[in-house]
Design a protein around this motif. Structure first.
Motif, PDB file in Angstrom:
ATOM      1  N   UNK A 255      -7.336   3.182   6.930  1.00 62.74           N
ATOM      2  CA  UNK A 255      -8.392   2.619   6.082  1.00 62.74           C
ATOM      3  C   UNK A 255      -7.916   2.124   4.718  1.00 62.74           C
ATOM      4  N   UNK A 256      -6.647   2.376   4.389  1.00 63.99           N
ATOM      5  CA  UNK A 256      -6.140   1.835   3.124  1.00 63.99           C
ATOM      6  C   UNK A 256      -5.515   0.458   3.288  1.00 63.99           C
ATOM      7  N   UNK A 257      -5.305   0.046   4.520  1.00 62.34           N
ATOM      8  CA  UNK A 257      -4.622  -1.240   4.748  1.00 62.34           C
ATOM      9  C   UNK A 257      -5.481  -2.387   4.241  1.00 62.34           C
ATOM     10  N   UNK A 258      -4.846  -3.314   3.483  1.00 60.36           N
ATOM     11  CA  UNK A 258      -5.565  -4.478   2.973  1.00 60.36           C
ATOM     12  C   UNK A 258      -5.377  -5.700   3.860  1.00 60.36           C
TER      13      UNK A 258
ATOM     14  N   UNK B 227       0.839  -1.204   0.000  1.00 60.38           N
ATOM     15  CA  UNK B 227       0.000   0.000   0.000  1.00 60.38           C
ATOM     16  C   UNK B 227       0.874   1.255   0.000  1.00 60.38           C
TER      17      UNK B 227
ATOM     18  N   UNK C  29      -8.838   7.640   7.219  1.00 58.86           N
ATOM     19  CA  UNK C  29      -8.885   7.994   5.795  1.00 58.86           C
ATOM     20  C   UNK C  29      -7.933   7.196   4.932  1.00 58.86           C
ATOM     21  N   UNK C  30      -7.876   7.588   3.642  1.00 58.38           N
ATOM     22  CA  UNK C  30      -7.090   6.836   2.658  1.00 58.38           C
ATOM     23  C   UNK C  30      -5.595   6.861   2.928  1.00 58.38           C
TER      24      UNK C  30
ATOM     25  N   UNK D  13       0.563   4.102  -2.733  1.00 54.76           N
ATOM     26  CA  UNK D  13       0.167   5.433  -2.277  1.00 54.76           C
ATOM     27  C   UNK D  13       1.223   5.984  -1.317  1.00 54.76           C
TER      28      UNK D  13
END
Lengths: 247, 115
Positions: A208-211, A166, A203-204, A170
């Motif tokens: 909240x971006x962690x898979x 990630x 947020x992103x 990003x």
């Protein structure tokens, strides 16, 4: 371990963002670490090679590099464990960070993310930095203390940050280490900045971006679990929002 | 919390909540299909079950809404990570796509209800 014989074929990244792999022949020795190999090259073959190390015993976290494509502490990695059947070893600077030169990366963006994630303890009783009058009692067996303990041993080596897809996708993403640090502080009952910290990690660019693919957890040389810490942040923000608690 | 991060968090929450609903809805949907086709599947049978039944209409309306939103939020994340499509404009577009997809599903459910 028996004395190894022969020669190792070692390729090392030379240059900054632009550069190329350069090959060196290094004598194989018993119990040789990857850091020993780099040190041999710098001292015996090419003094212009730039790399970073300090303690050599897995305490400082400064010698992390990409070893055959995988981020590792070079001081705690035996060469015999990572060299393939072809006798080759490839070393590159830590991924996901700007390269200063050769094997040395600029760690500033990594630590800037700790600051952005509010990774600094802020005493609840003394926001001005003064020592509080009363000490908090934190039972070692309490849930929060155990959550904080689970992540507190991070030494900031950057292996998880370099292993995170990630972060690669990003560059603004705070990354496993900064979020792990935030989670230890969220669970520190003496800390008074929970609100600001939870806002900083949402947020992103945050948790909240962690898979939850858990490369960070798999590769952490300290066997910490940043992925679980990030899941904790998500869970807290989820319930804070759904139950209308300020988050 | 800044509004952008808050909005992104709300999308994440929406995706998780819709996933929970979908887990249940897909199960009900599959079990219904398996039970319904045992005696052969005909249009008349489907209409017999769904026509005028507000419960089924409600179920499939919720199902379609969740599927549309869940899918669009997921595609938004994939597009952001792989193509770099990020920002408010893209977010609004994905929200529109999600609602439009949901709208098609709800229209189909309505069609069966009102047939």
């Amino acid at each position: 371990m028996v004395e190894a014989a022969g020669t190792l074929e070692v390729s090392i990244w030379r240059g900054g963002a632009e550069g190329a792999m350069q090959r060196y022949q290094v004598p194989a020795r018993g119990n040789q670490t990857v850091l020993d190999i780099v040190t041999h090259i710098q001292r015996e073959l090419d003094p212009s090679l730039a790399y970073r190390f300090a303690c050599r015993v897995g305490m400082c976290g400064s010698c992390a590099m990409m070893v055959n494509g995988r981020a590792r502490w070079t001081c705690r990695t035996h060469a015999s464990r990572v060299i393939g059947a072809d006798g080759r070893l490839g070393l590159r600077p830590l991924a996901n960070l700007p390269v200063i030169r050769d094997l040395a990366t600029d760690m500033a963006p990594f630590f800037d993310k700790w600051a952005r994630a509010r990774g600094r303890f802020q005493p609840k009783d003394a926001p001005d930095g003064a020592v509080p009058q009363e000490f908090h009692v934190v039972p070692p067996a309490s849930k929060q203390r155990r959550e904080a303990d689970a992540g507190i041993e991070c030494i900031g080596c950057g292996v998880c940050h370099a292993s995170c897809d990630v972060v690669a996708w990003n560059p603004d993403y705070l990354g496993p280490a900064a979020l792990n640090r935030a989670w230890t502080l969220v669970n520190d009952v003496r800390d008074g900045a929970r609100q600001e910290r939870m806002e900083a990690v949402a947020g992103d660019a945050g948790c909240h971006s962690c898979h939850s693919t858990q490369s960070c957890t798999e590769r952490c040389p300290k066997q910490l679990d940043p992925s679980a810490a990030i899941a904790g942040l998500k869970r807290s923000l989820f319930w804070d929002t759904l139950l209308g608690r300020r988050a | 919390m800044n509004r952008v991060a808050q909005g992104q968090m709300h999308l994440w929450i929406a995706q998780r909540v819709t996933a929970m609903v979908l887990a249940l809805a897909v199960t009900v949907h599959l079990v219904t299909i398996i039970l319904a086709v045992r005696g052969g599947l005909t249009a008349a049978e489907i209409l017999g079950r769904l026509r005028g039944d507000a419960l089924w209409l409600g179920f499939y309306a919720v199902f379609a809404l969740c599927a549309g939103l869940h899918g669009a939020i997921g595609l938004r994340n994939i597009a952001g990570e792989t193509l770099g499509w990020r920002g408010r404009g893209f977010d609004l577009a994905w929200l529109g796509i999600g609602l439009a997809t949901a709208g098609f599903g709800i229209r189909a459910a309505w069609g069966l209800y009102a047939a």
